[in-house]
Design a protein around this motif. Structure first.
Motif, mmCIF file in Angstrom:
data_model
loop_
_atom_site.group_PDB
_atom_site.id
_atom_site.type_symbol
_atom_site.label_atom_id
_atom_site.label_comp_id
_atom_site.label_asym_id
_atom_site.label_seq_id
_atom_site.Cartn_x
_atom_site.Cartn_y
_atom_site.Cartn_z
ATOM 1 N N ARG A 52 -9.021 4.444 -13.691
ATOM 2 C CA ARG A 52 -9.487 3.212 -13.051
ATOM 3 C C ARG A 52 -9.448 3.380 -11.542
ATOM 4 O O ARG A 52 -8.569 4.050 -10.997
ATOM 5 C CB ARG A 52 -8.580 2.041 -13.415
ATOM 6 N N LEU A 53 -10.385 2.741 -10.868
ATOM 7 C CA LEU A 53 -10.383 2.640 -9.410
ATOM 8 C C LEU A 53 -10.295 1.169 -9.060
ATOM 9 O O LEU A 53 -11.079 0.362 -9.566
ATOM 10 C CB LEU A 53 -11.667 3.210 -8.812
ATOM 11 N N GLU A 54 -9.356 0.822 -8.212
ATOM 12 C CA GLU A 54 -9.222 -0.553 -7.735
ATOM 13 C C GLU A 54 -9.315 -0.527 -6.223
ATOM 14 O O GLU A 54 -8.586 0.215 -5.561
ATOM 15 C CB GLU A 54 -7.903 -1.153 -8.207
ATOM 16 N N LEU A 55 -10.229 -1.320 -5.687
ATOM 17 C CA LEU A 55 -10.448 -1.367 -4.251
ATOM 18 C C LEU A 55 -10.174 -2.765 -3.747
ATOM 19 O O LEU A 55 -10.595 -3.744 -4.372
ATOM 20 C CB LEU A 55 -11.890 -0.973 -3.918
ATOM 21 N N ASP A 56 -9.467 -2.859 -2.653
ATOM 22 C CA ASP A 56 -9.269 -4.147 -1.997
ATOM 23 C C ASP A 56 -9.550 -3.966 -0.520
ATOM 24 O O ASP A 56 -10.110 -2.949 -0.112
ATOM 25 C CB ASP A 56 -7.881 -4.723 -2.284
ATOM 26 N N SER A 57 -9.179 -4.920 0.283
ATOM 27 C CA SER A 57 -9.516 -4.866 1.704
ATOM 28 C C SER A 57 -8.664 -3.851 2.475
ATOM 29 O O SER A 57 -8.994 -3.531 3.608
ATOM 30 C CB SER A 57 -9.354 -6.248 2.332
ATOM 31 N N ARG A 58 -7.599 -3.308 1.867
ATOM 32 C CA ARG A 58 -6.711 -2.388 2.568
ATOM 33 C C ARG A 58 -6.827 -0.942 2.113
ATOM 34 O O ARG A 58 -6.724 -0.036 2.922
ATOM 35 C CB ARG A 58 -5.249 -2.822 2.404
ATOM 36 N N ALA A 59 -7.010 -0.709 0.793
ATOM 37 C CA ALA A 59 -6.917 0.652 0.280
ATOM 38 C C ALA A 59 -7.668 0.824 -1.041
ATOM 39 O O ALA A 59 -8.089 -0.145 -1.671
ATOM 40 C CB ALA A 59 -5.458 1.018 0.078
ATOM 41 N N VAL A 60 -7.799 2.091 -1.435
ATOM 42 C CA VAL A 60 -8.355 2.479 -2.732
ATOM 43 C C VAL A 60 -7.191 2.961 -3.580
ATOM 44 O O VAL A 60 -6.396 3.797 -3.150
ATOM 45 C CB VAL A 60 -9.386 3.618 -2.574
ATOM 46 N N THR A 61 -7.078 2.440 -4.800
ATOM 47 C CA THR A 61 -6.017 2.851 -5.713
ATOM 48 C C THR A 61 -6.639 3.476 -6.948
ATOM 49 O O THR A 61 -7.449 2.859 -7.626
ATOM 50 C CB THR A 61 -5.141 1.648 -6.123
ATOM 51 N N TYR A 62 -6.258 4.729 -7.220
ATOM 52 C CA TYR A 62 -6.727 5.475 -8.383
ATOM 53 C C TYR A 62 -5.591 5.547 -9.384
ATOM 54 O O TYR A 62 -4.479 5.945 -9.038
ATOM 55 C CB TYR A 62 -7.154 6.881 -7.948
#
Length: 125
Positions: A52-62
């Protein structure tokens, strides 16, 4: 027998092109502040545990789940060097090269999702 063609405007009213004041204004939706995508199970290496890839206003989380636990890598946007997109017939591979030791490579994303992730990252850099 041909039918006569009628105009929608009355014959005494001259046709004028619309002025910029007459054109309707549309609200452009704001870009989302969060985005989450999951790779397809139909691709190699993703059948049991798709990443999964989760993107928010601060970072990308894999996040890559495993049988026991998971591997999670978080990279802030200022550490991202390049975002490469390789598309195939149905799916795409996204490679995020960071200034840290952890590059992110996700295969099996839908092409639409991969393009959305790339645009999201480029908009937040």
């Amino acid at each position: 027998m041909a039918l006569p063609i009628r105009s929608l405007r009355p014959p005494d009213e001259p046709h004028e092109p619309p002025t910029p004041d007459d054109t309707p204004e549309f609200d452009v939706p704001a870009p989302p502040d969060r985005l989450s995508v999951r790779a397809s199970r139909a691709t190699k290496g993703n059948f049991w545990f798709p990443p999964r890839l989760e993107l928010d206003s601060r970072a990308v989380t894999y996040t890559k789940p495993k049988l026991f636990g998971s591997k999670t890598v978080t990279v802030t946007y200022d550490k991202i060097g390049t975002v490469a997109l390789e598309t195939g017939l149905f799916y795409a591979r996204l490679v995020i090269e960071a200034d840290t030791d952890h590059d992110i490579s996700v295969s099996g994303l839908r092409k639409k999702d991969a393009r959305a992730v790339k645009a999201f990252i480029e908009a937040h850099q």
